[in-house]
Enzyme design. Sequence first.
Site, PDB file in Angstrom:
ATOM      1  N   ASP A  79      71.361  42.715 -19.455  1.00  0.00           N
ATOM      2  CA  ASP A  79      70.000  42.203 -19.270  1.00  0.00           C
ATOM      3  C   ASP A  79      69.962  40.663 -19.247  1.00  0.00           C
ATOM      4  O   ASP A  79      69.187  40.073 -18.502  1.00  0.00           O
ATOM      5  CB  ASP A  79      69.112  42.731 -20.407  1.00  0.00           C
ATOM      6  CG  ASP A  79      67.653  42.332 -20.244  1.00  0.00           C
ATOM      7  OD1 ASP A  79      67.117  42.495 -19.126  1.00  0.00           O
ATOM      8  OD2 ASP A  79      67.042  41.836 -21.222  1.00  0.00           O
ATOM      9  N   LYS A 129      65.947  41.139 -10.408  1.00  0.00           N
ATOM     10  CA  LYS A 129      66.971  41.828 -11.169  1.00  0.00           C
ATOM     11  C   LYS A 129      66.400  43.086 -11.838  1.00  0.00           C
ATOM     12  O   LYS A 129      65.187  43.145 -12.011  1.00  0.00           O
ATOM     13  CB  LYS A 129      67.587  40.901 -12.206  1.00  0.00           C
ATOM     14  CG  LYS A 129      66.669  40.602 -13.387  1.00  0.00           C
ATOM     15  CD  LYS A 129      67.352  39.755 -14.415  1.00  0.00           C
ATOM     16  CE  LYS A 129      67.765  40.553 -15.606  1.00  0.00           C
ATOM     17  NZ  LYS A 129      66.751  40.790 -16.611  1.00  0.00           N
ATOM     18  N   LYS A 144      63.469  27.115 -14.196  1.00  0.00           N
ATOM     19  CA  LYS A 144      62.837  26.463 -15.349  1.00  0.00           C
ATOM     20  C   LYS A 144      63.054  24.951 -15.277  1.00  0.00           C
ATOM     21  O   LYS A 144      64.127  24.487 -14.892  1.00  0.00           O
ATOM     22  CB  LYS A 144      63.441  26.998 -16.662  1.00  0.00           C
ATOM     23  CG  LYS A 144      62.996  28.435 -16.978  1.00  0.00           C
ATOM     24  CD  LYS A 144      63.563  28.881 -18.305  1.00  0.00           C
ATOM     25  CE  LYS A 144      63.324  30.360 -18.544  1.00  0.00           C
ATOM     26  NZ  LYS A 144      62.085  30.676 -19.250  1.00  0.00           N
ATOM     27  N   HIS A 150      65.146  33.816 -12.771  1.00  0.00           N
ATOM     28  CA  HIS A 150      64.054  32.862 -13.048  1.00  0.00           C
ATOM     29  C   HIS A 150      64.505  31.702 -13.938  1.00  0.00           C
ATOM     30  O   HIS A 150      63.865  30.657 -13.958  1.00  0.00           O
ATOM     31  CB  HIS A 150      62.809  33.578 -13.591  1.00  0.00           C
ATOM     32  CG  HIS A 150      62.906  34.018 -15.015  1.00  0.00           C
ATOM     33  ND1 HIS A 150      63.542  35.167 -15.401  1.00  0.00           N
ATOM     34  CD2 HIS A 150      62.448  33.456 -16.162  1.00  0.00           C
ATOM     35  CE1 HIS A 150      63.465  35.295 -16.707  1.00  0.00           C
ATOM     36  NE2 HIS A 150      62.799  34.269 -17.197  1.00  0.00           N
ATOM     37  N   GLU A 187      65.393  35.604 -28.740  1.00  0.00           N
ATOM     38  CA  GLU A 187      64.002  36.039 -28.580  1.00  0.00           C
ATOM     39  C   GLU A 187      63.524  36.652 -29.892  1.00  0.00           C
ATOM     40  O   GLU A 187      64.293  37.333 -30.576  1.00  0.00           O
ATOM     41  CB  GLU A 187      63.903  37.086 -27.475  1.00  0.00           C
ATOM     42  CG  GLU A 187      64.300  36.541 -26.118  1.00  0.00           C
ATOM     43  CD  GLU A 187      64.119  37.591 -25.031  1.00  0.00           C
ATOM     44  OE1 GLU A 187      63.028  37.660 -24.469  1.00  0.00           O
ATOM     45  OE2 GLU A 187      65.070  38.347 -24.787  1.00  0.00           O
ATOM     46  N   LYS A 224      67.487  40.194 -29.086  1.00  0.00           N
ATOM     47  CA  LYS A 224      66.066  40.481 -29.324  1.00  0.00           C
ATOM     48  C   LYS A 224      65.827  40.506 -30.826  1.00  0.00           C
ATOM     49  O   LYS A 224      66.750  40.751 -31.607  1.00  0.00           O
ATOM     50  CB  LYS A 224      65.713  41.867 -28.770  1.00  0.00           C
ATOM     51  CG  LYS A 224      65.971  42.042 -27.282  1.00  0.00           C
ATOM     52  CD  LYS A 224      64.762  41.686 -26.466  1.00  0.00           C
ATOM     53  CE  LYS A 224      64.987  41.949 -24.994  1.00  0.00           C
ATOM     54  NZ  LYS A 224      64.128  41.107 -24.147  1.00  0.00           N
ATOM     55  N   ARG A 251      52.617  52.220  -5.306  1.00  0.00           N
ATOM     56  CA  ARG A 251      52.917  53.629  -5.004  1.00  0.00           C
ATOM     57  C   ARG A 251      51.730  54.517  -5.304  1.00  0.00           C
ATOM     58  O   ARG A 251      51.498  55.513  -4.652  1.00  0.00           O
ATOM     59  CB  ARG A 251      54.112  54.084  -5.833  1.00  0.00           C
ATOM     60  CG  ARG A 251      55.397  53.456  -5.312  1.00  0.00           C
ATOM     61  CD  ARG A 251      56.571  53.777  -6.183  1.00  0.00           C
ATOM     62  NE  ARG A 251      56.765  55.209  -6.252  1.00  0.00           N
ATOM     63  CZ  ARG A 251      57.392  55.835  -7.266  1.00  0.00           C
ATOM     64  NH1 ARG A 251      57.859  55.134  -8.249  1.00  0.00           N
ATOM     65  NH2 ARG A 251      57.542  57.130  -7.262  1.00  0.00           N
ATOM     66  N   HIS A 286      71.180  35.292 -16.685  1.00  0.00           N
ATOM     67  CA  HIS A 286      70.650  34.024 -17.200  1.00  0.00           C
ATOM     68  C   HIS A 286      71.704  33.167 -17.928  1.00  0.00           C
ATOM     69  O   HIS A 286      71.848  31.983 -17.647  1.00  0.00           O
ATOM     70  CB  HIS A 286      69.486  34.266 -18.164  1.00  0.00           C
ATOM     71  CG  HIS A 286      68.420  35.157 -17.602  1.00  0.00           C
ATOM     72  ND1 HIS A 286      68.041  35.134 -16.282  1.00  0.00           N
ATOM     73  CD2 HIS A 286      67.641  36.113 -18.179  1.00  0.00           C
ATOM     74  CE1 HIS A 286      67.082  36.017 -16.079  1.00  0.00           C
ATOM     75  NE2 HIS A 286      66.825  36.622 -17.214  1.00  0.00           N
TER      76      HIS A 286
HETATM   77  C1  BG6 Z   1      64.335  38.863 -18.496  1.00  0.00           C
HETATM   78  C2  BG6 Z   1      64.877  39.968 -19.378  1.00  0.00           C
HETATM   79  O1  BG6 Z   1      65.142  38.694 -17.369  1.00  0.00           O
HETATM   80  O2  BG6 Z   1      64.272  37.650 -19.226  1.00  0.00           O
HETATM   81  C3  BG6 Z   1      64.019  40.126 -20.612  1.00  0.00           C
HETATM   82  O3  BG6 Z   1      64.904  41.194 -18.665  1.00  0.00           O
HETATM   83  C4  BG6 Z   1      63.863  38.806 -21.332  1.00  0.00           C
HETATM   84  O4  BG6 Z   1      64.564  41.111 -21.501  1.00  0.00           O
HETATM   85  C5  BG6 Z   1      63.423  37.709 -20.361  1.00  0.00           C
HETATM   86  O5  BG6 Z   1      62.888  38.966 -22.356  1.00  0.00           O
HETATM   87  C6  BG6 Z   1      63.460  36.348 -21.030  1.00  0.00           C
HETATM   88  O6  BG6 Z   1      62.859  35.397 -20.188  1.00  0.00           O
HETATM   89  P1  BG6 Z   1      62.182  34.080 -20.779  1.00  0.00           P
HETATM   90  O7  BG6 Z   1      61.810  33.283 -19.574  1.00  0.00           O
HETATM   91  O8  BG6 Z   1      61.007  34.548 -21.586  1.00  0.00           O
HETATM   92  O9  BG6 Z   1      63.209  33.446 -21.634  1.00  0.00           O
END
Ligand code: BG6
Length: 489
Positions: free
Chosen positions: A239, A152, A186, A182, A220, A343, A54, A244
């Site tokens: 999130d 997402k 994996k 994603h 995390e 987190k 942008r 996931h």
């Molecule tokens: C993302 C989330 O989709 O996945 C993040 O928005 C998160 O908050 C991340 O940290 C975790 O991905 P990975 O592959 O590092 O486990």
Amino acid sequence: MSQISIKSSINKPFNAIVYGGDGDLAFRKIYPALFHRFVDDQLQCDFRIFPVTRTDRKHATFFEDIKRFIRLSSSYEVNASKLDQFIEKFQLFIIPEHTDENYEAIKKAVDEFPTYQSVYYLSTPSSAFGPICECLKRSGLVNSKSKVVLEKPLGNSLVSSKEIHQKISKSFSENQIYRIDHYLGKETVQNLMVLRFANHLFEYSWNSDHIESVFITVAESLGVEKRGDYYDKSGALLDMVQNHLLQLLCLVAMEPPASLEADAVRNEKLKVIKALRLLDKTSVKAETVRGQYSRGMVNGEQLNSYLEDIEKYSSNTETYVAIKAHIDNWRWKNTPFYMQTGKRLASRCSEIVINFRSVRHNLFPQQGEIPGNKLIIRLQPEERIELVQMTKLPGPGGYRYKPISLKLDYVDSFSERFPDAYERLIMDVLRGNQTLFMRQDELEAAWIWIESIVKAWNEVEMKNVLYEAGASGPGNLLINGEPLWCTDK
Ligand code: BG6
């Protein structure tokens, strides 16, 4: 290190048009993924990459940044001339607004190669998806070969997800839409399919007669970093769980699909999500925990609280959630699925633990109850599979035993480099394989379940439990004080 080759290469030329082309995801994941596949000789065709941004970017620094991120993402020595060849494929577009006029330049570039398939990768907020897709269609940039990839979050509720879909579907049909999660790309998550469906050993024990519970943890150690604005509106439930963790649950719980064909797999996943028992105000307090990190100390270093990280005085957003989920179907009656994610937890650790029931009759009562076997599927940071079984301790003195793990360590067993999830997923988009992408009906079913939790939380005015940054989170509140944590803690 050689790379694991992802079967069949791509030989149909393509244009990858990356919206949000100067964003974090594009630099860290999308461009490196394309580069690694290019170096690995999997892109055996001409291709062009058109980042769309942008705001104006200085061309020279933009391309230097791409090179820097590619090097950072590489576990091998990057060949400078290959990198230059790759960069030559780029053409940058600055599009401040989605107007027909602004799209003329993209149209001109795409029309230079009218036979190429065009992949529109939307790495932007979902509020931009509608305007982009409408403008692409009006500008004549969509044909039967075009595809759109969506990152997402795809909305923040069932209603908004449907609205987004309604707008996109005016330009693209379902078989042209690739919704990325994603986690599905994996390596170890992929291996879950093989583990379940290529090993006779597990086939007959994969149900509630034999499995007492399943724990799915995605922990995390990082906080919200610079994503406070986004995160504060979603929280851990939207999130991470909505996408996931639910996808992981589906792969563990689904019935064997008849084939790996996209809809065969997605139909089975959909059935699992639809069988999830909705939560309500009578169950939500006992079956969920929500938490927010407060200040904590790790190795003598003080870590901020969530509120300090997002620079607000108050916020009720959860940075941790644990849920006891029930799948109301024949296979899983009486097997709870515990999910937790958060987190600023003690370490980065994602794993699925299948807790088998104990043996029917205890032949060794002198040591108390015999623990059930565990199958531990460690997704990250290390990738490994462990089967915990009871083993006799050597020597005389009766039948003394202890749990010992049979371990398959991926890194030790396979010396190849593991492609990043994005490499596999982008290759699948180019090939037109939708197996690892969510279908709209899956997404809507997931929203229905997630919204039952959100609604119940609101009704009972569920509070966050504070947990110290760097500690193991409040998951123990869910199972009678037992720790709900990774197996190596
Ligand atoms: C993302 C989330 O989709 O996945 C993040 O928005 C998160 O908050 C991340 O940290 C975790 O991905 P990975 O592959 O590092 O486990």
